[in-house]
Design an enzyme around this catalytic site. Structure first.
Site, PDB file in Angstrom:
ATOM      1  N   HIS A   1       0.823  -1.206   0.000  1.00 34.07           N
ATOM      2  CA  HIS A   1       0.000   0.000   0.000  1.00 34.07           C
ATOM      3  C   HIS A   1       0.856   1.256   0.000  1.00 34.07           C
ATOM      4  O   HIS A   1       0.586   2.205  -0.732  1.00 34.07           O
ATOM      5  CB  HIS A   1      -0.918  -0.012   1.223  1.00 34.07           C
ATOM      6  CG  HIS A   1      -1.819   1.174   1.281  1.00 34.07           C
ATOM      7  ND1 HIS A   1      -2.812   1.370   0.351  1.00 34.07           N
ATOM      8  CD2 HIS A   1      -1.864   2.227   2.117  1.00 34.07           C
ATOM      9  CE1 HIS A   1      -3.437   2.494   0.628  1.00 34.07           C
ATOM     10  NE2 HIS A   1      -2.881   3.032   1.691  1.00 34.07           N
TER      11      HIS A   1
ATOM     12  N   GLU B   1      -2.324  -5.012  -4.108  1.00 35.46           N
ATOM     13  CA  GLU B   1      -3.042  -4.525  -2.953  1.00 35.46           C
ATOM     14  C   GLU B   1      -4.454  -5.115  -2.905  1.00 35.46           C
ATOM     15  O   GLU B   1      -4.927  -5.550  -1.854  1.00 35.46           O
ATOM     16  CB  GLU B   1      -3.093  -3.006  -3.065  1.00 35.46           C
ATOM     17  CG  GLU B   1      -3.322  -2.322  -1.776  1.00 35.46           C
ATOM     18  CD  GLU B   1      -3.611  -0.858  -2.000  1.00 35.46           C
ATOM     19  OE1 GLU B   1      -3.417  -0.350  -3.119  1.00 35.46           O
ATOM     20  OE2 GLU B   1      -4.066  -0.236  -1.049  1.00 35.46           O
TER      21      GLU B   1
ATOM     22  N   ASN C   1      26.847 -23.519  -3.116  1.00 40.15           N
ATOM     23  CA  ASN C   1      27.684 -24.702  -3.133  1.00 40.15           C
ATOM     24  C   ASN C   1      27.142 -25.778  -2.204  1.00 40.15           C
ATOM     25  O   ASN C   1      27.058 -26.942  -2.567  1.00 40.15           O
ATOM     26  CB  ASN C   1      29.079 -24.325  -2.659  1.00 40.15           C
ATOM     27  CG  ASN C   1      30.090 -24.560  -3.729  1.00 40.15           C
ATOM     28  OD1 ASN C   1      29.837 -25.314  -4.650  1.00 40.15           O
ATOM     29  ND2 ASN C   1      31.221 -23.916  -3.623  1.00 40.15           N
TER      30      ASN C   1
END
Lengths: 674, 185
Positions: free
Chosen positions: A48, A70, A399
């Site tokens: 908002h 919204e 990794n």
């Protein structure tokens, strides 16, 4: 008077990015089956305020897109729609998209991404679909149209703050049928009349199915400065709205505690608050207070000393006082230095924050189940170090997920929990910060690494190195344990880059791995880059600083241990290693006392995990030095990483060992980083 | 009320359309730099040499905690260097290079005077053909029967690498000859 909005747009960008960050972290934490209302509220609020801000600044694209978000979030919040995994994915993608949009706006370039249209489409279809209400009765009531009478008396200043009533009315019109009548309001007499002020008021009649909270949102930006009254015109709508109002008024926390256990409710709120604090370089007021106190003390000491200085004669008593004063001054200066450094310190959650998303995405991509555990998020670290440590950490985390953790099936076969655990841990130890990346995966495959190392000629075929030595091999350039080149890693961009990045921060990295139990990477970093433990050395008449962490040892080399490869290239034999020697005076074009290795001192230093010797004339003292930039007023200098000011006020340059090595051209090793 | 104030400011501006320059002497010439870019004037102090830097970069000094490079303008212009002593003057200037503010010290023979130069009295440097870049010269001004070369300090120190030192000294001496001619004519 014209207000240049662009001066505020930077703040908008910062706040919006922060909002996106909290949206992302809340979304990731969200339990889809039972979403925490406070979390949904946080996400909604972020969307908002981005919408409101972007509309104010005229960023139409962002505003219209966030409006979709919204609307969806509002329906979820009101319980008119049930949150699904699909929503979560869409919202996460939207966070990425909005980040890119804001980035484009910041750099003032046009934004175009097919994803935007695609997502817009998805949101529209989603919103047009029949929502799956949680409480059907409530919605039924809401579907009834209510007529609201709103009296809106604009504050005198609202136009000045960039709020235009027309835009608010337009927002209301989107909610339903709107009638606007301008009321007859007296305008002040000429002497009190402000030509830029707004003296108007309106009566608005709005027929809408939306709840009052939605209507109020139109005036959210101005409600403090304007007089607004809402009145429901018929009895039926009043019935509907009373419970709605009650919820509005009741603090949200109260609402929460009834639904969820208290611990669950307070925890997310606390984290959000912390995020906001660390999002930018905002400093907590405590630190500033401390600083101000310290300066106060300093001023008192100064006053005391200057009073003593005004005496014509210094007797024994005042001498003692002066000594005391100087001692105090020293203490205060040290304290002041410490607290100034504190200002640059941010909790490491700032860096940790991005990992939940990364782990989620990679886990999905690799079909691995991962639980991410973050520990020691409050541990503070210098901002500059923080910025530079993120990349190596991302690499290590990838990794671990790619090579370390096994697939759920493999884990099951090994008798482990299907979901693997990845832990990021941070804590202080002495003047260092330790960051650990721990997984409970397969550990390093020492046999495979050794085989590969022998293929590459890094290890002699008949050599049997210790397990630890084998682990160290993965830090060698071009070494990857992945069998196949995947999207994520194994492109030859290996641990050597991680190691180099960490060395650049004057830190180091350790690795412990047990087969089928997991691996633990331990990064040790200095807390700040602004101060460095340095070894002062003399080269001719010049004084240089060498970072103490890179120095292994310093020695005088006897002629029988010096081998000449060519006129420029000489190596020394140190135990069973041959080290190239860089003559510092030669590289820097200085005149030195010791032109030959045998006449001077050789400092054995670490450069990109290889040892080299530096020929200098003399070792001077060791001291902590404050690092100053040479680039601020001059330019980058090869072999020099910065400057510092010594006790006598003169400038000494700090040697950048990696730079010096490449300046000397002795390390012609292929750079696998590219 | 504000409009009234504005009017006064405007009037002042048009009457005083001049800028003040600090002039200094090097060899036989007098040069001027915009006084607003001058931060301070100092005596010579020993510098810390920067490895592998051009000869005219004398090194860096500590100016109240800031690391400031010192450039010998004589050597920069290709004029033979002078022995530094207690009378050597370092003018510390603030320059704007590629939108970055830098503080640089320049070594000159002596500081001369402060002049107001009316914009109308500022003349362009004569054209020496396309090959000669004179962008570091803001213009020439005739002050009290002497010619002052007004330097554009931003361009001069910003384009460090652009000029060959030898070329600069030639330009300056040419400039001198041309301009004296022009002024007397």
């Amino acid at each position: 008077m014209e207000i240049d909005l662009s001066q505020f747009s930077q703040v908008f960008f910062e706040e919006s990015l922060e909002g996106l960050e909290s949206m992302e972290s809340e979304l990731l934490k969200l339990d889809i089956s039972a979403p925490d209302p406070e979390a949904i509220n946080t996400i909604f609020r972020a969307a908002h305020s981005i919408k409101g801000g972007s509309a104010t600044f005229g960023f139409v694209q962002v505003a219209s897109y966030t409006h979709l978000l919204e609307t969806l979030l509002d329906e979820i919040r009101d319980g008119r729609r049930k949150m699904t995994n699909h929503h979560q994915d869409m919202l996460l993608l939207s966070v990425d998209l909005l980040r890119n949009m804001l980035d484009a706006l910041m750099r003032k370039i046009d934004f175009c991404d097919p994803l935007l249209e695609e997502l817009q489409q998805k949101f529209s279809t989603e919103l047009n679909q029949d929502s799956t209400p949680l409480l059907s009765t409530e919605v039924e009531q809401k579907d009834d149209s209510a007529v609201w009478q709103i009296t809106f008396k604009a504050g005198t200043d609202i136009l000045r703050f960039g709020n235009d009533p027309i835009l608010m009315f337009a927002e209301l019109r989107a909610l339903g049928q709107l009638d606007v009548v301008l009321l007859d309001t007296p305008v002040p007499d000429f002497t009190h009349y402000d030509p830029e002020g707004c003296y108007l008021s309106w009566q608005l009649t709005l027929a809408t199915a939306q709840p009052l909270s939605q209507i109020k949102q139109a005036f959210e930006w101005v409600e403090d400065e304007c007089e607004i009254t809402y009145e429901a015109l018929d009895q039926k709508s009043l019935e509907v709205t009373t419970p709605e109002l009650a919820i509005e008024v009741a603090p949200q926390l109260e609402n929460l505690t009834t639904d969820t256990p208290a611990t669950k409710a307070t925890k997310p709120a606390a984290i959000t608050q912390k995020n906001q604090e660390s999002g930018s370089i905002r400093v907590s007021i405590d630190k500033v207070d401390l600083l101000i106190n310290m300066v106060g003390e300093l001023v008192i000491t100064q006053a005391m000393l200057s009073q003593l200085g005004q005496q014509d004669e210094i007797d024994h008593e005042s001498l003692i006082l002066m000594k005391q004063g100087l001692e105090q001054l020293a203490t205060h200066t040290r304290d002041l230095q410490e607290s100034v450094m504190q200002i640059r310190m941010l909790p490491i959650s700032f860096a940790f924050n991005r990992f939940p998303r990364l782990v989620r995405d990679i886990g999905q991509q690799l079909n691995k189940k991962v639980e991410l555990v973050l520990k020691g998020e409050d541990t503070e670290l210098d901002k500059t170090v923080m910025e530079k440590i993120v990349d190596p950490m991302v690499h290590l985390v990838r990794n671990s997920l790619d090579h370390g953790l096994e697939t759920p099936e493999d884990r099951k076969a090994k008798g482990k929990r299907e979901t693997g655990t990845l832990t990021l841990n941070a804590y202080h130890q002495g003047g260092n910060i330790i960051i650990e990346i721990i997984d409970d995966g397969a550990g390093l495959d020492t046999a495979k690494i050794l085989k590969k190392a022998k293929e590459k000629g890094l290890v002699n075929p008949d050599e049997e190195p210790s397990e630890e030595a084998i682990h160290q091999l993965i830090f060698k350039p071009g070494f990857s344990t992945a069998d196949q080149v995947s999207d994520l890693s194994g492109r030859g961009v290996g641990m050597d880059v991680v190691l180099r990045n960490i060395h650049q921060l004057s830190g180091n990295i350790d690795l412990k791995s047990v087969k089928d139990k997991g691996s633990r990477f331990t990064i040790r970093l200095p807390l700040t880059l602004a101060i460095l433990d340095g070894q002062l050395v003399r080269v001719g008449s010049h004084t240089y600083v060498v970072p103490l962490v890179s120095i292994h040892e310093s020695l005088q080399v006897t002629p029988d241990r010096i081998n000449r490869l060519s006129e420029e290239h000489q190596v020394i034999r140190l135990r069973d290693e041959y080290l190239p020697v860089i003559k510092v005076f030669d590289q820097f074009n200085h005149r030195a006392d010791a032109n030959e290795i045998k006449d001077g001192l050789v400092m054995v230093v670490d450069a990109n995990n290889d040892k080299v010797g530096l020929l200098v004339d003399e070792l001077l003292s060791q001291q902590q030095v404050v690092i100053k930039s040479l680039e601020d007023n001059y330019s980058k200098v090869a072999g020099i990483s910065g400057a510092t000011i010594l006790g006598d006020g003169t400038v000494a340059l700090i040697i950048d060992i990696a730079g010096l090595v490449s300046l000397a051209g002795i390390n012609n090793k292929q750079d696998h980083a590219a | 009320m504000t409009q009234f104030d504005d009017a006064i400011v405007h009037k002042n501006l048009s009457e005083n359309a001049s800028e003040q320059y600090l002039t200094f002497i090097m060899a036989t010439e007098e040069y001027g730099v915009d006084i607003l870019s001058v931060q301070e004037i100092r005596g010579w102090q020993a510098t810390t040499a920067i490895p592998n830097s051009p000869a005219h970069v004398k090194g860096v000094i500590n100016l109240r905690g800031t690391i400031v490079p010192i450039i010998d303008l004589r050597q920069r212009f290709g004029i033979s260097a002078l022995e530094y002593g207690s009378t050597t003057v370092v003018i510390v200037v603030k320059v704007n290079i590629a939108d970055e503010h830098k503080i640089i010290g320049i070594v000159v023979d002596a500081v001369s005077d402060v002049f107001s130069v009316n914009n109308n009295d500022l003349r362009d440097a004569p054209d020496f053909g396309e090959d000669t870049d004179l962008s570091f010269i803001k213009g020439l001004a005739n002050l009290e029967d002497k010619m002052v070369i007004l330097l554009d300090i931003n361009t001069l120190l910003g384009n460090e690498a652009h000029f060959e030192a030898k070329q600069l000294s030639n330009i300056i001496s040419n400039l001198d000859a041309e301009s004296t001619h022009a002024i007397s004519a």
